[in-house]
Design a protein around this motif. Structure first.
Motif, PDB file in Angstrom:
ATOM      1  N   GLU A 112       0.877  -1.174   0.000  1.00 40.86           N
ATOM      2  CA  GLU A 112       0.000   0.000   0.000  1.00 40.86           C
ATOM      3  C   GLU A 112       0.915   1.223   0.000  1.00 40.86           C
ATOM      4  O   GLU A 112       1.646   1.465   0.965  1.00 40.86           O
ATOM      5  CB  GLU A 112      -0.914   0.010   1.229  1.00 40.86           C
ATOM      6  N   ILE A 113       0.877   1.981  -1.074  1.00 39.88           N
ATOM      7  CA  ILE A 113       1.767   3.115  -1.268  1.00 39.88           C
ATOM      8  C   ILE A 113       0.974   4.408  -1.106  1.00 39.88           C
ATOM      9  O   ILE A 113      -0.100   4.558  -1.696  1.00 39.88           O
ATOM     10  CB  ILE A 113       2.395   3.097  -2.673  1.00 39.88           C
ATOM     11  N   THR A 114       1.499   5.324  -0.302  1.00 36.40           N
ATOM     12  CA  THR A 114       0.895   6.655  -0.194  1.00 36.40           C
ATOM     13  C   THR A 114       1.711   7.639  -1.011  1.00 36.40           C
ATOM     14  O   THR A 114       2.924   7.786  -0.788  1.00 36.40           O
ATOM     15  CB  THR A 114       0.826   7.130   1.265  1.00 36.40           C
ATOM     16  N   VAL A 115       1.056   8.284  -1.967  1.00 37.26           N
ATOM     17  CA  VAL A 115       1.691   9.289  -2.820  1.00 37.26           C
ATOM     18  C   VAL A 115       1.100  10.645  -2.452  1.00 37.26           C
ATOM     19  O   VAL A 115      -0.131  10.803  -2.412  1.00 37.26           O
ATOM     20  CB  VAL A 115       1.454   8.987  -4.313  1.00 37.26           C
ATOM     21  N   ALA A 116       1.972  11.610  -2.174  1.00 38.77           N
ATOM     22  CA  ALA A 116       1.528  12.937  -1.742  1.00 38.77           C
ATOM     23  C   ALA A 116       1.870  13.979  -2.796  1.00 38.77           C
ATOM     24  O   ALA A 116       2.926  13.917  -3.441  1.00 38.77           O
ATOM     25  CB  ALA A 116       2.188  13.302  -0.417  1.00 38.77           C
ATOM     26  N   HIS A 117       0.971  14.927  -2.943  1.00 44.52           N
ATOM     27  CA  HIS A 117       1.184  16.072  -3.833  1.00 44.52           C
ATOM     28  C   HIS A 117       1.656  17.254  -2.989  1.00 44.52           C
ATOM     29  O   HIS A 117       1.290  17.377  -1.814  1.00 44.52           O
ATOM     30  CB  HIS A 117      -0.131  16.413  -4.541  1.00 44.52           C
ATOM     31  N   ALA A 118       2.430  18.116  -3.580  1.00 40.09           N
ATOM     32  CA  ALA A 118       2.914  19.299  -2.866  1.00 40.09           C
ATOM     33  C   ALA A 118       1.769  20.196  -2.407  1.00 40.09           C
ATOM     34  O   ALA A 118       1.929  20.978  -1.461  1.00 40.09           O
ATOM     35  CB  ALA A 118       3.881  20.088  -3.751  1.00 40.09           C
ATOM     36  N   ASP A 119       0.593  20.085  -3.042  1.00 36.46           N
ATOM     37  CA  ASP A 119      -0.549  20.921  -2.652  1.00 36.46           C
ATOM     38  C   ASP A 119      -1.379  20.301  -1.523  1.00 36.46           C
ATOM     39  O   ASP A 119      -2.400  20.851  -1.125  1.00 36.46           O
ATOM     40  CB  ASP A 119      -1.436  21.233  -3.859  1.00 36.46           C
ATOM     41  N   GLY A 120      -0.952  19.134  -1.007  1.00 37.14           N
ATOM     42  CA  GLY A 120      -1.647  18.515   0.117  1.00 37.14           C
ATOM     43  C   GLY A 120      -2.491  17.307  -0.234  1.00 37.14           C
ATOM     44  O   GLY A 120      -2.884  16.539   0.652  1.00 37.14           O
ATOM     45  N   ARG A 121      -2.806  17.113  -1.503  1.00 38.56           N
ATOM     46  CA  ARG A 121      -3.586  15.941  -1.888  1.00 38.56           C
ATOM     47  C   ARG A 121      -2.773  14.660  -1.673  1.00 38.56           C
ATOM     48  O   ARG A 121      -1.551  14.677  -1.754  1.00 38.56           O
ATOM     49  CB  ARG A 121      -4.013  16.034  -3.356  1.00 38.56           C
ATOM     50  N   ARG A 122      -3.497  13.573  -1.399  1.00 39.08           N
ATOM     51  CA  ARG A 122      -2.831  12.288  -1.220  1.00 39.08           C
ATOM     52  C   ARG A 122      -3.640  11.176  -1.881  1.00 39.08           C
ATOM     53  O   ARG A 122      -4.864  11.265  -1.993  1.00 39.08           O
ATOM     54  CB  ARG A 122      -2.634  11.970   0.269  1.00 39.08           C
ATOM     55  N   TRP A 123      -2.926  10.140  -2.281  1.00 40.78           N
ATOM     56  CA  TRP A 123      -3.546   8.978  -2.893  1.00 40.78           C
ATOM     57  C   TRP A 123      -2.999   7.728  -2.229  1.00 40.78           C
ATOM     58  O   TRP A 123      -1.825   7.689  -1.830  1.00 40.78           O
ATOM     59  CB  TRP A 123      -3.232   8.892  -4.388  1.00 40.78           C
ATOM     60  N   ARG A 124      -3.849   6.717  -2.109  1.00 38.23           N
ATOM     61  CA  ARG A 124      -3.393   5.392  -1.706  1.00 38.23           C
ATOM     62  C   ARG A 124      -3.444   4.485  -2.928  1.00 38.23           C
ATOM     63  O   ARG A 124      -4.473   4.393  -3.597  1.00 38.23           O
ATOM     64  CB  ARG A 124      -4.257   4.834  -0.573  1.00 38.23           C
ATOM     65  N   VAL A 125      -2.337   3.833  -3.168  1.00 36.29           N
ATOM     66  CA  VAL A 125      -2.202   3.004  -4.362  1.00 36.29           C
ATOM     67  C   VAL A 125      -1.813   1.597  -3.923  1.00 36.29           C
ATOM     68  O   VAL A 125      -0.850   1.416  -3.181  1.00 36.29           O
ATOM     69  CB  VAL A 125      -1.127   3.571  -5.312  1.00 36.29           C
ATOM     70  N   THR A 126      -2.570   0.620  -4.369  1.00 36.46           N
ATOM     71  CA  THR A 126      -2.241  -0.775  -4.091  1.00 36.46           C
ATOM     72  C   THR A 126      -1.463  -1.327  -5.275  1.00 36.46           C
ATOM     73  O   THR A 126      -1.934  -1.284  -6.417  1.00 36.46           O
ATOM     74  CB  THR A 126      -3.511  -1.616  -3.872  1.00 36.46           C
ATOM     75  N   VAL A 127      -0.266  -1.827  -4.983  1.00 32.86           N
ATOM     76  CA  VAL A 127       0.604  -2.380  -6.018  1.00 32.86           C
ATOM     77  C   VAL A 127       0.854  -3.850  -5.689  1.00 32.86           C
ATOM     78  O   VAL A 127       1.224  -4.185  -4.558  1.00 32.86           O
ATOM     79  CB  VAL A 127       1.940  -1.617  -6.102  1.00 32.86           C
ATOM     80  N   ALA A 128       0.623  -4.717  -6.669  1.00 30.87           N
ATOM     81  CA  ALA A 128       0.858  -6.153  -6.489  1.00 30.87           C
ATOM     82  C   ALA A 128       1.979  -6.598  -7.414  1.00 30.87           C
ATOM     83  O   ALA A 128       2.050  -6.179  -8.577  1.00 30.87           O
ATOM     84  CB  ALA A 128      -0.412  -6.943  -6.790  1.00 30.87           C
ATOM     85  N   GLN A 129       2.848  -7.424  -6.874  1.00 28.07           N
ATOM     86  CA  GLN A 129       3.922  -7.980  -7.686  1.00 28.07           C
ATOM     87  C   GLN A 129       3.425  -9.223  -8.400  1.00 28.07           C
ATOM     88  O   GLN A 129       2.982 -10.183  -7.769  1.00 28.07           O
ATOM     89  CB  GLN A 129       5.132  -8.324  -6.823  1.00 28.07           C
ATOM     90  N   GLY A 130       3.503  -9.192  -9.717  1.00 32.27           N
ATOM     91  CA  GLY A 130       3.106 -10.345 -10.498  1.00 32.27           C
ATOM     92  C   GLY A 130       4.298 -10.910 -11.251  1.00 32.27           C
ATOM     93  O   GLY A 130       5.421 -10.411 -11.136  1.00 32.27           O
ATOM     94  N   ALA A 131       4.065 -11.947 -12.001  1.00 34.58           N
ATOM     95  CA  ALA A 131       5.104 -12.565 -12.816  1.00 34.58           C
ATOM     96  C   ALA A 131       4.749 -12.378 -14.281  1.00 34.58           C
ATOM     97  O   ALA A 131       3.599 -12.580 -14.687  1.00 34.58           O
ATOM     98  CB  ALA A 131       5.236 -14.044 -12.490  1.00 34.58           C
ATOM     99  N   SER A 132       5.725 -11.961 -15.071  1.00 32.65           N
ATOM    100  CA  SER A 132       5.511 -11.774 -16.502  1.00 32.65           C
ATOM    101  C   SER A 132       5.547 -13.131 -17.186  1.00 32.65           C
ATOM    102  O   SER A 132       6.580 -13.806 -17.190  1.00 32.65           O
ATOM    103  CB  SER A 132       6.589 -10.853 -17.075  1.00 32.65           C
ATOM    104  N   LEU A 133       4.416 -13.523 -17.725  1.00 34.85           N
ATOM    105  CA  LEU A 133       4.288 -14.822 -18.384  1.00 34.85           C
ATOM    106  C   LEU A 133       3.897 -14.623 -19.843  1.00 34.85           C
ATOM    107  O   LEU A 133       3.278 -13.608 -20.177  1.00 34.85           O
ATOM    108  CB  LEU A 133       3.228 -15.670 -17.665  1.00 34.85           C
ATOM    109  N   PRO A 134       4.233 -15.554 -20.722  1.00 29.88           N
ATOM    110  CA  PRO A 134       4.965 -16.795 -20.476  1.00 29.88           C
ATOM    111  C   PRO A 134       6.435 -16.527 -20.171  1.00 29.88           C
ATOM    112  O   PRO A 134       6.912 -15.409 -20.400  1.00 29.88           O
ATOM    113  CB  PRO A 134       4.810 -17.549 -21.806  1.00 29.88           C
ATOM    114  N   PRO A 135       7.170 -17.509 -19.650  1.00 30.78           N
ATOM    115  CA  PRO A 135       8.594 -17.308 -19.377  1.00 30.78           C
ATOM    116  C   PRO A 135       9.331 -16.831 -20.625  1.00 30.78           C
ATOM    117  O   PRO A 135       9.000 -17.233 -21.749  1.00 30.78           O
ATOM    118  CB  PRO A 135       9.073 -18.692 -18.938  1.00 30.78           C
ATOM    119  N   ARG A 136      10.331 -15.962 -20.390  1.00 28.37           N
ATOM    120  CA  ARG A 136      11.093 -15.378 -21.488  1.00 28.37           C
ATOM    121  C   ARG A 136      12.523 -15.122 -21.024  1.00 28.37           C
ATOM    122  O   ARG A 136      12.791 -15.108 -19.805  1.00 28.37           O
ATOM    123  CB  ARG A 136      10.437 -14.090 -21.989  1.00 28.37           C
TER     124      ARG A 136
END
Length: 313
Positions: free
Chosen positions: A259-283
């Motif tokens: 769960e990543i919190t990204v802040a703007h210099a003007d005070g706004r904030r966002w919560r971003v959910t990032v999931a690690q996946g696997a790039s398929l097919p294998p390469r």
């Protein structure tokens, strides 16, 4: 045999969240050929290369070699070398330059301070000053690291240089050979994959105006890879392309989900959910890989703007 970059492109492997991580870049000009580990396998004194690697460890500084586009003859005589240091953390971005005939003077730098954003030792040790010229475009061309970097990177660097673009350098290693040609734009530290001349020119023009180009962007090197993906997602969602106004201020969780919190210099904030996946097919993750792999990818699975009261919960 297919090149790793060709396969990655054909499989449409996403590039966000794949940039090399470095709060500060330290760049030393070194003519001549580069080996796979250029700091210790080039015409630079390998003892100096090992000392720089050891000094940089754990400081947030990444040391790389640069050279002018074109032929790579090494005259074998002491040359006046260009040196750059660039700090990429938004709100504290700077790019300083210096020249030296004795690269051993880089050992006098306080790399921990440089990594923390303090450029004073760059001035003291090398007589460095703030860079007043054009932004820099560093094109990875180290074919001994991966042949895609030479086959795709060198023509790009040559094309940019021949078309009059200033600030173009070849660089030893930016990571992610399969995204070649790879380019790092300084001072803001945004990296690009599968770069074409028009994209690099636009990115340099944007950097000159204090603007980030998101097309083909791998992320800002100041952040770890989940944060890189989150910041780029917020830029696209909020249509915010000004440099230096977004920061990754908090990272909760661990692989494979953050769960990543990204802040703007003007005070706004966002919560971003990032999931690690696997790039398929294998390469192949590089041209010399003996086995196929499923490289990690950073997928943004949720993004929402949050009010200050929600942050306390």
């Amino acid at each position: 045999m297919s090149r790793c970059a060709t396969v990655s492109r054909s499989l449409e492997e996403p590039v966000p969240g794949t940039a090399a991580t470095a709060r500060t870049w330290l760049l030393l000009e070194q003519s001549g050929p580069w080996g796979a580990k250029a700091l210790t396998s080039s015409h630079l004194d390998p003892a100096l290369g090992r000392a720089l690697e050891a000094a940089a460890e754990g400081t947030g500084v990444r040391v790389a070699l640069i050279r002018r586009p074109g032929r790579h003859a090494d005259p074998g005589t002491p040359q006046l070398r260009q040196v750059y240091a660039a700090h990429t953390v938004p709100g504290r971005v700077w790019l300083h330059g210096a020249t030296t005939r004795d690269p051993r003077r880089l050992l006098d730098l306080d790399l921990a301070a440089l990594g923390a954003g303090d450029p004073r030792s760059f001035g003291t040790a090398l007589g460095g000053r703030p860079h007043r010229g054009d932004p820099l475009a560093l094109v990875c061309t180290n074919g001994k690291r991966d042949r895609c970097c030479a086959l795709l990177g060198r023509p790009l660097a040559a094309e940019l240089d021949a078309s009059g673009v200033r600030g173009v350098w070849e660089v030893t290693h930016l990571g992610g050979h399969r995204f070649s040609p790879t380019v790092l734009v300084l001072p803001y530290g945004y990296a690009y994959g599968r770069a074409e001349a028009h994209t690099v020119k636009e990115a340099l023009h944007g950097a000159q105006e204090g603007r980030v180009v998101v097309e083909g962007c791998r992320g800002c090197s100041a952040w770890e890879r989940p944060g890189q993906a989150a910041e780029l997602a917020v830029r696209s969602a909020a249509r915010e392309y000004r440099a230096g106004v977004l920061s990754v201020v908090r990272t909760d969780g661990a692989a494979p989900r953050w769960e990543i919190t990204v802040a703007h210099a003007d005070g706004r904030r966002w919560r971003v959910t990032v999931a690690q996946g696997a790039s398929l097919p294998p390469r192949p993750e590089s041209c010399d890989a003996s086995v196929l792999g499923a490289p990690a990818r950073m997928d943004v699975v949720a993004l929402r703007e949050v009010r200050p009261t929600a942050l306390a919960s």
